[in-house]
Design a protein around this motif. Structure first.
Motif, PDB file in Angstrom:
ATOM      1  N   ASN A 134      61.171 153.153 102.243  1.00 10.92           N
ATOM      2  CA  ASN A 134      61.974 154.334 101.912  1.00 10.92           C
ATOM      3  C   ASN A 134      63.418 153.902 101.740  1.00 10.92           C
ATOM      4  O   ASN A 134      63.815 152.824 102.210  1.00 10.92           O
ATOM      5  N   ASN A 135      64.205 154.738 101.099  1.00  9.64           N
ATOM      6  CA  ASN A 135      65.645 154.496 101.075  1.00  9.64           C
ATOM      7  C   ASN A 135      66.380 155.819 101.247  1.00  9.64           C
ATOM      8  O   ASN A 135      65.874 156.884 100.869  1.00  9.64           O
ATOM      9  N   TYR A 136      67.563 155.742 101.828  1.00 10.33           N
ATOM     10  CA  TYR A 136      68.321 156.919 102.218  1.00 10.33           C
ATOM     11  C   TYR A 136      69.779 156.753 101.793  1.00 10.33           C
ATOM     12  O   TYR A 136      70.261 155.633 101.592  1.00 10.33           O
ATOM     13  N   PRO A 137      70.516 157.866 101.685  1.00 14.44           N
ATOM     14  CA  PRO A 137      71.950 157.761 101.359  1.00 14.44           C
ATOM     15  C   PRO A 137      72.706 157.013 102.458  1.00 14.44           C
ATOM     16  O   PRO A 137      72.368 157.114 103.638  1.00 14.44           O
ATOM     17  N   HIS A 138      73.720 156.270 102.037  1.00 10.73           N
ATOM     18  CA  HIS A 138      74.597 155.559 102.976  1.00 10.73           C
ATOM     19  C   HIS A 138      76.033 155.716 102.489  1.00 10.73           C
ATOM     20  O   HIS A 138      76.293 155.610 101.282  1.00 10.73           O
ATOM     21  N   LEU A 139      76.946 155.978 103.399  1.00  9.44           N
ATOM     22  CA  LEU A 139      78.339 156.185 103.028  1.00  9.44           C
ATOM     23  C   LEU A 139      78.910 154.944 102.342  1.00  9.44           C
ATOM     24  O   LEU A 139      78.948 153.864 102.945  1.00  9.44           O
ATOM     25  N   ILE A 330      71.297 145.892 110.748  1.00  8.35           N
ATOM     26  CA  ILE A 330      69.869 145.907 111.065  1.00  8.35           C
ATOM     27  C   ILE A 330      69.669 146.887 112.212  1.00  8.35           C
ATOM     28  O   ILE A 330      70.360 146.803 113.240  1.00  8.35           O
ATOM     29  N   ALA A 331      68.752 147.843 112.051  1.00  7.10           N
ATOM     30  CA  ALA A 331      68.465 148.808 113.112  1.00  7.10           C
ATOM     31  C   ALA A 331      66.957 149.006 113.213  1.00  7.10           C
ATOM     32  O   ALA A 331      66.252 148.988 112.197  1.00  7.10           O
ATOM     33  N   TYR A 332      66.484 149.230 114.458  1.00  4.48           N
ATOM     34  CA  TYR A 332      65.041 149.350 114.693  1.00  4.48           C
ATOM     35  C   TYR A 332      64.732 150.660 115.396  1.00  4.48           C
ATOM     36  O   TYR A 332      65.335 150.997 116.418  1.00  4.48           O
ATOM     37  N   ASP A 333      63.800 151.399 114.840  1.00  2.00           N
ATOM     38  CA  ASP A 333      63.271 152.627 115.445  1.00  2.00           C
ATOM     39  C   ASP A 333      61.995 152.249 116.191  1.00  2.00           C
ATOM     40  O   ASP A 333      60.927 152.122 115.597  1.00  2.00           O
ATOM     41  N   LYS A 334      62.139 152.057 117.503  1.00  2.00           N
ATOM     42  CA  LYS A 334      61.016 151.572 118.302  1.00  2.00           C
ATOM     43  C   LYS A 334      59.869 152.569 118.354  1.00  2.00           C
ATOM     44  O   LYS A 334      58.693 152.199 118.273  1.00  2.00           O
ATOM     45  N   GLU A 335      60.195 153.843 118.466  1.00  2.00           N
ATOM     46  CA  GLU A 335      59.167 154.875 118.601  1.00  2.00           C
ATOM     47  C   GLU A 335      58.248 154.923 117.383  1.00  2.00           C
ATOM     48  O   GLU A 335      57.031 155.101 117.498  1.00  2.00           O
ATOM     49  N   ASN A 336      58.817 154.741 116.202  1.00  2.00           N
ATOM     50  CA  ASN A 336      58.031 154.824 114.965  1.00  2.00           C
ATOM     51  C   ASN A 336      57.846 153.468 114.292  1.00  2.00           C
ATOM     52  O   ASN A 336      57.316 153.405 113.182  1.00  2.00           O
ATOM     53  N   ASP A 337      58.278 152.392 114.946  1.00  2.00           N
ATOM     54  CA  ASP A 337      58.128 151.031 114.441  1.00  2.00           C
ATOM     55  C   ASP A 337      58.669 150.914 113.014  1.00  2.00           C
ATOM     56  O   ASP A 337      57.985 150.473 112.097  1.00  2.00           O
ATOM     57  N   ARG A 338      59.956 151.307 112.867  1.00  2.00           N
ATOM     58  CA  ARG A 338      60.589 151.241 111.556  1.00  2.00           C
ATOM     59  C   ARG A 338      61.824 150.341 111.621  1.00  2.00           C
ATOM     60  O   ARG A 338      62.593 150.393 112.569  1.00  2.00           O
ATOM     61  N   MET A 339      62.011 149.536 110.556  1.00  5.01           N
ATOM     62  CA  MET A 339      63.172 148.662 110.457  1.00  5.01           C
ATOM     63  C   MET A 339      64.067 149.146 109.320  1.00  5.01           C
ATOM     64  O   MET A 339      63.599 149.393 108.204  1.00  5.01           O
ATOM     65  N   PHE A 340      65.357 149.269 109.620  1.00  8.41           N
ATOM     66  CA  PHE A 340      66.334 149.698 108.626  1.00  8.41           C
ATOM     67  C   PHE A 340      67.341 148.578 108.388  1.00  8.41           C
ATOM     68  O   PHE A 340      67.773 147.899 109.323  1.00  8.41           O
ATOM     69  N   VAL A 341      67.743 148.412 107.120  1.00  6.50           N
ATOM     70  CA  VAL A 341      68.779 147.437 106.781  1.00  6.50           C
ATOM     71  C   VAL A 341      69.723 148.056 105.760  1.00  6.50           C
ATOM     72  O   VAL A 341      69.336 148.944 104.986  1.00  6.50           O
ATOM     73  N   THR A 342      70.943 147.586 105.761  1.00  2.81           N
ATOM     74  CA  THR A 342      71.919 148.005 104.766  1.00  2.81           C
ATOM     75  C   THR A 342      72.957 146.906 104.620  1.00  2.81           C
ATOM     76  O   THR A 342      72.737 145.774 105.077  1.00  2.81           O
ATOM     77  N   ARG A 348      73.194 152.795  99.699  1.00  6.66           N
ATOM     78  CA  ARG A 348      71.874 153.158 100.229  1.00  6.66           C
ATOM     79  C   ARG A 348      71.573 152.370 101.499  1.00  6.66           C
ATOM     80  O   ARG A 348      72.086 151.269 101.719  1.00  6.66           O
ATOM     81  N   LEU A 349      70.724 152.967 102.319  1.00  8.65           N
ATOM     82  CA  LEU A 349      70.157 152.326 103.505  1.00  8.65           C
ATOM     83  C   LEU A 349      68.648 152.272 103.300  1.00  8.65           C
ATOM     84  O   LEU A 349      68.047 153.233 102.805  1.00  8.65           O
ATOM     85  N   PHE A 350      68.030 151.163 103.707  1.00  7.66           N
ATOM     86  CA  PHE A 350      66.628 150.934 103.362  1.00  7.66           C
ATOM     87  C   PHE A 350      65.745 150.796 104.600  1.00  7.66           C
ATOM     88  O   PHE A 350      66.108 150.110 105.563  1.00  7.66           O
TER      89      PHE A 350
END
Length: 358
Positions: A134-139, A330-342, A348-350
């Protein structure tokens, strides 16, 4: 005649005695000098390799009291012999390491000699790439230095003097829900969240700040010894920071004393310019500054286990006229096992998966 000669003889005798005493007083005791040679004799070694350490000590005067040889401050042998060998020393620390010899004489004079060497990893890192989920808006104004995910929100630390902030961000919209502006003199760096507090580094000031997670109120500040502050994460107990080198430093979150340091290397050499960090179950993920790579680091040894090529991530999501900088965040959502990078100034944030290269 004899009476006239007596004063001359006396003066000559006193002069000779004075010269003799003067000569004796200039002869100062010498320090012992040790040299260390390794077998095999080279500058770069491999983790786990065994070497023989030959120690030779020159003694100009006096007697030797003790000669001690250390590896990474661990005593290997103590002896009074001027030459000896320590066999089968296993090299179990990565990076720039050394053997140290302390030689001391019975008169108290001592000397220290060092033999420096570089130790690289014994494993070849796996080569990975990525898959965008997925990708999301990033400032686009956020010069991203630190990124964390907590309870459904992103927390971001940004840099550049006059623009450094601490932000709480809505993931889906990319909008800042809370903000704290650093003083213009500070260049913000990495952040991490531990025990409901946000910790933030600064670049050159050797200063960090502590905020309340809920209110963003600044509740403390601290000094750190590294010349620069870069990335920050935590292992659930201690803070872990990078400083632009290949060294990671563990800090006590209460008094900010140094717990330990760890050097990072792959099988080719030391892994320098470690930047933004994320700790996940005994592994640290780190951006390598000015590159498109993220590396996966074993926190017990400092070995690089994987090298992840993120090139092309932002290419289709920005215009050529838009200013962007390097991959970082780099950020990690432990509860949903998701990795984010920007990245710095990325629009954008991915959310990504890391996959093996074909």
């Amino acid at each position: 005649m004899k009476r006239n000669l007596f004063p001359i003889v006396l003066v000559l005798s006193l002069f000779i005695t004075f010269l003799s005493c003067s000569n004796k007083s200039t002869k100062r005791p010498r320090k012992p000098v040790s040299t260390v040679t390794l077998k095999p004799n080279k500058n770069q070694f491999v983790y786990g390799q065994k070497v023989s350490v030959n120690v030779k000590t020159k003694l100009r005067d006096g007697e030797i009291k003790t000669i001690q040889v250390y590896y990474q401050n661990r005593l290997l042998k103590e002896s009074k012999e001027l030459e000896f060998v320590v066999n089968d020393v296993e090299l179990d620390a990565l990076g720039l390491t050394n053997f140290k010899v302390n030689a001391e004489k019975t008169d108290g004079l001592k000397n220290t000699s060092l033999k420096a060497l570089t130790v690289v990893s014994d494993i070849q890192p796996k080569q990975l790439t990525y898959q965008v989920v997925n990708n999301y808006p990033h400032l686009k104004t956020s010069y991203t230095q630190g990124l964390e995910y907590r309870n459904g929100y992103l927390y971001e630390g940004t840099g550049e003097k006059g623009h450094s902030k601490l932000l709480k961000v809505d993931l889906k919209t990319g909008k800042a829900l809370q903000s704290f502006d650093l003083e213009d003199k500070y260049f913000g760096e990495g952040i991490t969240i531990l025990n409901d507090k946000i910790y933030q580094l600064t670049y050159h000031a050797q200063k960090g700040f502590v905020y309340d997670l809920e209110t963003f109120a600044r509740i403390d500040s601290f000094q750190f010894k590294s010349q620069q502050g870069w990335g920050l994460t935590n292992d659930g107990t201690n803070l872990i920071m990078s400083d632009g080198t290949n060294v990671l430093t563990w800090l006590n979150p209460h008094d900010f004393s140094i717990i330990k340091t760890l050097q990072v290397a792959n099988n080719r050499g030391t892994m320098n310019v470690l930047n933004e960090l994320e700790y996940i179950d005994g592994i640290i993920y780190a951006n390598i500054y000015t590159t498109d790579y993220i590396v996966k680091i074993d926190v017990k040894t400092g070995k690089v286990l994987e090298e992840i090529d993120m090139s092309g991530l932002i290419d289709m999501y920005h215009k050529q006229s838009e200013r962007i900088d390097v991959l970082n965040g780099i950020a990690y959502d432990k509860e949903n096992d998701r990795m984010f990078v920007t990245g710095k100034l990325y629009p954008r944030l991915f959310e990504v998966n890391f996959i093996e290269k074909e």
